[in-house]
Write an enzyme that holds these catalytic residues in place. Structure first.
Site, mmCIF file in Angstrom:
data_model
loop_
_atom_site.group_PDB
_atom_site.id
_atom_site.type_symbol
_atom_site.label_atom_id
_atom_site.label_comp_id
_atom_site.label_asym_id
_atom_site.label_seq_id
_atom_site.Cartn_x
_atom_site.Cartn_y
_atom_site.Cartn_z
ATOM 1 N N HIS A 1 0.813 -1.214 0.000
ATOM 2 C CA HIS A 1 0.000 0.000 0.000
ATOM 3 C C HIS A 1 0.844 1.260 0.000
ATOM 4 O O HIS A 1 0.410 2.308 -0.463
ATOM 5 C CB HIS A 1 -1.001 -0.022 1.151
ATOM 6 N N GLU B 1 -11.894 -10.046 -5.038
ATOM 7 C CA GLU B 1 -10.441 -10.131 -4.833
ATOM 8 C C GLU B 1 -10.030 -11.450 -4.197
ATOM 9 O O GLU B 1 -8.881 -11.618 -3.792
ATOM 10 C CB GLU B 1 -9.909 -8.922 -4.054
ATOM 11 N N ASP C 1 -5.141 -7.931 -4.711
ATOM 12 C CA ASP C 1 -5.369 -9.083 -3.838
ATOM 13 C C ASP C 1 -5.757 -10.324 -4.639
ATOM 14 O O ASP C 1 -5.387 -11.436 -4.275
ATOM 15 C CB ASP C 1 -6.457 -8.763 -2.801
ATOM 16 N N CYS D 1 -10.505 -2.108 -10.074
ATOM 17 C CA CYS D 1 -9.931 -0.996 -9.303
ATOM 18 C C CYS D 1 -8.536 -1.331 -8.782
ATOM 19 O O CYS D 1 -7.916 -0.512 -8.109
ATOM 20 C CB CYS D 1 -10.846 -0.573 -8.169
#
Ligand code: PEP
Ligand code: MG
Length: 537
Positions: free
Chosen positions: A187, A427, A451, A498
């Site tokens: 992240h 995901e 993910d 996304c």
């Protein structure tokens, strides 16, 4: 001039001063000083700098996380100005002829201990704050660069950066990130992309770089320390070309994201906090496809209240007007840790107690967020999205809770969008396999390829040793995307992407062929992806 190689996670470049951030605990040593008056003046200067840093943090927190969370920085400023604390330090410098660092450390420890021994819980808790302010002054005295104390836009060099540290950084003070650890799909890497900053990982860093000039080349994946005239000239020219390319992309602003054969894609942006809205507007995104709401929790010292969350969601919704704003509910856990959640140690945090699993367990936290989301839905076009779904059962439980919250709000006469769109992230392989069933029960799918790749290929996205095989182009991932889009369309709902793969323009044509309805990407990728869509069949 020296060059060091790493792996680039964002293709851009920067030239500027290096700020080396260290987490190592510096040993404070006692040294004998000759001139007490000069040492006291050194202390006063460091204290003034600390007060000014705290004022900066207060103002930033006030804007981003509200008055209640910001107040702590005001308290710290007051503590630093406290007469007893200051007299204790100056007294030691003068009477014991010791250095300022040592005087602050000893006075800080003694004061913290005094607070810790108090009966009253409030005063007991202040012991931590005393330690905090002493450390801040000591760091300034010792020349340690704290990430929150940058005085000019800098290239941040650090061993590693956690998302909670990155989110607290002020974009205006950042030129680039260079770390030794970290992986391309972490992240922190995603935040660097959202902030539009060149970033390198896997670089053998050196503390001696602190204060030197550096060039970060995110195209070649190198950092140059102490560049010579020729290098500076070469890179200033590249910087100019970059700016020209950006100007060219700007001509795509206001254009539709439609392919040559007329396929329309909703081209949205991913954000982590309301402060990212500037780049969303600047890059002409057609909506927000992923607001990672957990960053509100990561940027805070305690659970953000319903009011604070409401303010953040309302701001995003109002700013985007009629455009769709998809807010993902809390996706904490794995690499996104916050102390006050007390999530505890887990052997496999990526497969552990995280995201919707926490929300369905701690329904108090979940309901607070849902109340804020629904409340804000009266002010714009908000959709809610749930992460890490693995079963229909979860969707049913979520919907029951949403209905309870709606009933509460109705009883309180709070306005909200009764028909708010609710979608799920795809995901996990389970959600891909169940996508035909899930599609009948939700309003949309958004594929989280970061993910989905991790779980499909059984590759920890945090593990930099596996970056070379952490491949979202793997046929298993691409087939999953195709299946999910087909199942979505059979049930009459839309499906988007996304995850970071959505911005990969080598796949734009493939996504159009699959019938992907939406792509949500870091704001700076919106125009390049629009260009790719316009140039596709
Ligand atoms: C994803 O997993 O692809 C995603 C978009 O969510 P995050 O990266 O925040 O886990
Ligand atoms: Mg995810």
């Amino acid at each position: 001039m020296e060059k060091f190689a790493g792996k680039s996670i964002y293709p851009a470049m920067a030239i500027g001063k290096i700020a080396f951030s260290t987490k190592e605990k510096q040993q404070v040593r006692r040294t004998k000083i000759e001139d007490a008056a000069a040492e006291i003046a050194r202390y006063e200067e460091a204290k003034a700098e600390a007060v000014s840093q705290l004022q900066g943090l207060y103002e930033k927190a006030l804007k981003e996380v509200g008055e209640d969370n910001a107040a702590i920085f005001e308290v710290h400023q007051m503590m630093l100005e406290d007469d007893d604390f200051n007299d204790g330090i100056k007294d030691k410098i003068e009477n014991q002829q010791v250095n300022a660092e040592y005087a602050v450390a000893v006075t800080g420890d003694a004061t913290a201990e005094m607070f810790a021994n108090m009966e009253d819980e409030y005063f007991k808790a202040r012991a931590v704050d005393i330690k905090d302010i002493s450390e801040r002054v000591i760091n300034i005295l010792m020349g340690n660069t704290g990430l929150d104390s940058l005085s000019e836009p800098s290239i941040i060099v650090a061993e590693d950066l956690a998302p909670s540290e990155t989110i607290q950084l002020d974009k205006d003070k950042l030129l680039a990130f260079v770390t030794e650890l970290g992986s391309a799909n972490s992240h922190t890497a995603i935040l660097a992309r959202t902030m539009n900053l060149p970033a390198l990982i896997g670089v053998k860093i050196d503390k001696a770089w602190n204060g030197k000039t550096g060039i970060v080349d995110g195209y070649k994946g190198i950092i140059i320390i102490d560049p010579d005239e020729a290098a500076l000239e070469e890179y200033t020219a590249i910087q100019k070309k970059d700016a020209e390319k950006k100007e060219l992309l700007k001509t795509l602003k206001g254009k539709k994201s439609v392919s040559k054969s007329g396929k329309k894609v909703n081209l949205y942006a991913n954000i982590g906090k309301p402060a990212d809205l500037g780049t969303v507007i600047e890059n002409d995104a057609e909506g927000i496809g992923l607001f990672r709401s957990e960053f509100l929790y990561l940027g805070s010292d305690d659970f953000p209240t319903e009011e604070e969350q409401f303010a953040a969601y309302k701001k995003v919704a109002e700013t985007m007007g009629k455009k769709r704003v998809i807010i993902r509910t809390l996706d904490l856990g794995a690499d996104k840790q916050v102390d006050y959640f007390n999530l505890g140690q887990e052997d496999n945090p990526a497969m552990g107690y995280r995201a919707i699993r926490i929300c369905l367990d701690r329904t108090d936290i979940f309901k607070t967020q849902l109340r804020a989301l629904l409340g804000a839905s009266a002010f714009g076009n908000i959709s809610i999205m749930y992460p890490m779904i693995i079963s229909l059962d979860e969707v049913k439980k979520i919907k029951e809770i949403v209905e309870e919250v709606k009933a509460e709000l109705r009883a309180e006469n709070v306005k909200f969008n009764e028909n708010i769109e609710q979608g799920i992230m795809i995901e996990t392989p389970a959600s891909v396999i169940m996508s035909d069933v899930l599609a009948e029960n939700v309003d949309f799918f958004s594929i989280g390829t970061n993910d989905l790749t991790q779980y499909t290929l059984a590759i920890d996205r945090q593990n930099s040793k596996l970056d070379n095989i952490n491949d979202s182009h793997h046929p298993a991932v691409l087939r999953s995307i195709k299946t999910v889009v087909e199942n979505a369309h059979k049930a009459g709902i839309w499906a988007g992407i996304c995850g970071e793969l959505g911005a990969d323009t080598t796949l734009t044509q493939t996504f159009l062929d699959y019938g992907v309805d939406e792509l949500s990407v870091s704001p700076s990728f919106v125009l390049p992806v629009r260009k790719a869509i316009i140039e596709s069949e």
